[in-house]
Design an enzyme around this catalytic site. Structure first.
Site, mmCIF file in Angstrom:
data_model
loop_
_atom_site.group_PDB
_atom_site.id
_atom_site.type_symbol
_atom_site.label_atom_id
_atom_site.label_comp_id
_atom_site.label_asym_id
_atom_site.label_seq_id
_atom_site.Cartn_x
_atom_site.Cartn_y
_atom_site.Cartn_z
ATOM 1 N N ARG A 134 0.878 -1.171 0.000
ATOM 2 C CA ARG A 134 0.000 0.000 0.000
ATOM 3 C C ARG A 134 0.913 1.217 0.000
ATOM 4 N NH1 ARG A 134 2.396 1.678 3.634
ATOM 5 N NH2 ARG A 134 0.841 3.274 3.876
ATOM 6 N N ARG A 161 -7.272 -0.183 -6.888
ATOM 7 C CA ARG A 161 -7.489 0.819 -5.828
ATOM 8 C C ARG A 161 -7.721 2.167 -6.509
ATOM 9 N NH1 ARG A 161 -4.177 1.055 -0.433
ATOM 10 N NH2 ARG A 161 -6.091 2.127 0.163
ATOM 11 N N ASP A 164 -1.980 10.670 -1.626
ATOM 12 C CA ASP A 164 -2.232 9.669 -2.668
ATOM 13 C C ASP A 164 -2.573 10.306 -4.005
ATOM 14 O OD1 ASP A 164 -2.869 8.339 0.047
ATOM 15 O OD2 ASP A 164 -2.489 6.718 -1.371
ATOM 16 N N LYS A 172 -4.814 9.713 3.590
ATOM 17 C CA LYS A 172 -5.528 8.819 4.507
ATOM 18 C C LYS A 172 -6.577 9.563 5.327
ATOM 19 C CE LYS A 172 -5.209 5.325 4.662
ATOM 20 N NZ LYS A 172 -6.171 4.470 3.903
HETATM 21 O O1 MRU Z 1 -4.487 3.142 2.292
HETATM 22 P P1 MRU Z 1 -2.994 3.338 2.209
HETATM 23 O O2 MRU Z 1 -2.241 2.711 3.332
HETATM 24 O O3 MRU Z 1 -2.465 2.953 0.848
HETATM 25 O O4 MRU Z 1 -2.835 4.896 2.333
HETATM 26 C C1 MRU Z 1 -1.538 5.434 2.216
HETATM 27 C C2 MRU Z 1 -1.473 6.836 2.576
HETATM 28 O O5 MRU Z 1 -2.450 7.501 2.833
HETATM 29 C C3 MRU Z 1 -0.132 7.432 2.510
HETATM 30 O O6 MRU Z 1 0.049 8.389 3.472
HETATM 31 C C4 MRU Z 1 0.012 7.986 1.090
HETATM 32 O O7 MRU Z 1 -0.159 6.954 0.161
HETATM 33 C C5 MRU Z 1 1.297 8.550 0.834
HETATM 34 S S1 MRU Z 1 2.431 7.275 0.526
HETATM 35 C C6 MRU Z 1 3.955 7.926 0.271
#
Ligand code: MRU
Length: 368
Positions: A55, A93, A247, A258
């Site tokens: 992830r 995703r 993201d 997140k």
């Molecule tokens: O759901 P996730 O664990 O993939 O979410 C990841 C995040 O929110 C990270 O903070 C984001 O991807 C930045 S990764 C460098």
């Protein structure tokens, strides 16, 4: 980190024993178990992304690129297999834009290929390039973000610089170094007294289970807090700086990250604490302007909210914490509007969270 040197750590690699196998760390099991998981087919790659073995936006992109390489290995009709794999990967995703970026980059590279062997060798080279470049991008973010930490440290007379971070935008979310954590690692390596407040990050606990694990492995002082503690700490002068990942970033500087990031930005704004977002340019969606209106927000399985993963009597397990029939909603991301973001830390420098700020660093996208 579980490499002799932090420099050598990687989150995804081609198996040294079998070039038809890509290996990853199964992040669902950390910090209680460290397991290497084999990806043998593109379908394994889709599962690894959608079930969150891997992830974090950059690592999701890299896994998609390697999955296309796997698709090229096992097909009678290579092009049809790659197209099917690309479609499935794009749906695995929805929020992290690096996924689309990586899939399109590999597909573009393969357009000039003739014959299955060339498709495979080009797909492999592109996946390797994406990973190598991601490490250099994280280094760039680290160098630029380090200057922000140094400026705060200069005013603190050796007292720790307290950085709050949310989710895991660390080495585990990228290929190495991370985005939000790269400035922290570089500051720590330089001998700056830096301490990290680690948001637990419900529901999947990427903070307590991944960020705390990797900061400990790298010897960085840190303290785990519940998600709701950030505002209190800020009111009491215990946070100097917030750095999160993202993201997807719009061309106007809104950031999807997140769930809960927006609330941290509001609290930071109210307490006049700098709120920075660290991102590789691969996370910018130049086609998107208004993050709240346009960025698709993933909704995940209710069990992530009702159940907790942990260890009891030496055995790992998931435990349900709610009544069996409690209705649940589980939005995985939220959007922080650009007006709440002090600046964006990119591989080319730090800029305002605005279209003008981003275009100053990335002028090649002015017509995108
Ligand atoms: O759901 P996730 O664990 O993939 O979410 C990841 C995040 O929110 C990270 O903070 C984001 O991807 C930045 S990764 C460098």
């Amino acid at each position: 980190m579980l490499a002799d040197k932090a420099e050598d750590f990687r989150t995804i690699w081609l198996s040294p024993d079998d070039e038809s196998v890509v290996q990853i760390i199964d992040q669902r099991l950390l910090p209680h178990e460290y397991c290497i998981h084999d990806l043998r087919t593109w379908q394994d790659g889709v599962e690894a992304i959608s079930d969150m073995y891997v992830r974090g936006a950059p690592l999701i992109g890299a896994t998609a690129a390697w999955s296309l390489y796997l698709a090229s290995l096992r097909a009678d009709d290579t092009q049809a297999e790659i197209d099917t794999a690309a479609d499935a990967l794009l749906k695995s995703r929805p929020t992290a834009v690096n996924l689309r970026w990586a899939v399109e980059r590999v597909l573009d590279r393969l357009r000039s290929a003739s014959g299955a062997a060339e498709v495979t060798s080009l797909a492999r080279r592109e996946a390797e390039n994406i990973c190598d470049e991601d490490i250099e991008i994280s280094r760039g973010i680290g160098d630029h973000g380090l200057q922000l930490i140094e400026a705060i440290a200069a005013k603190k007379n050796g007292e720790p610089v307290n950085v709050l971070t949310h989710c895991n935008a660390g080495s585990l979310a990228t290929i190495n170094w991370g985005t939000a954590t790269a400035p922290i690692y570089f500051a720590h390596q330089k001998g700056i007294n830096v301490h990290v407040w680690v948001d637990e990050t419900r529901p999947r606990n990427q903070g307590s289970q991944l960020t705390a694990w990797e900061l400990a492995a790298n010897g960085v002082p840190h303290t785990l807090i519940v998600d709701n503690a950030g505002g209190h700490l800020m009111q009491h002068g215990k946070v100097d700086l917030v750095i999160t990942g993202t993201d997807r970033t719009t061309r106007c500087g809104d950031v999807a990250n997140k769930i809960g990031t927006y609330l941290k930005a509001l609290a930071a704004h109210d307490n006049e604490i700098p709120f920075y977002v660290a991102l590789p340019s691969t996370t910018i969606d130049w086609s998107c302007r208004d993050g709240v209106a346009e960025i698709p927000i993933e909704e995940r399985d209710p069990s992530e909210v009702t159940d907790i993963y942990g260890v009891s009597n030496g055995k790992t397990m998931h435990v349900r914490t709610t009544a069996s029939d409690t209705p649940v909603s589980n939005f995985a991301f939220d959007v922080t509007p650009a007006r709440l973001v002090t600046g964006l830390i990119t591989e080319r420098g730090v800029c305002d969270a605005s279209e003008a700020g981003l275009l100053k660093l990335f002028p090649e996208n002015s017509d995108a």
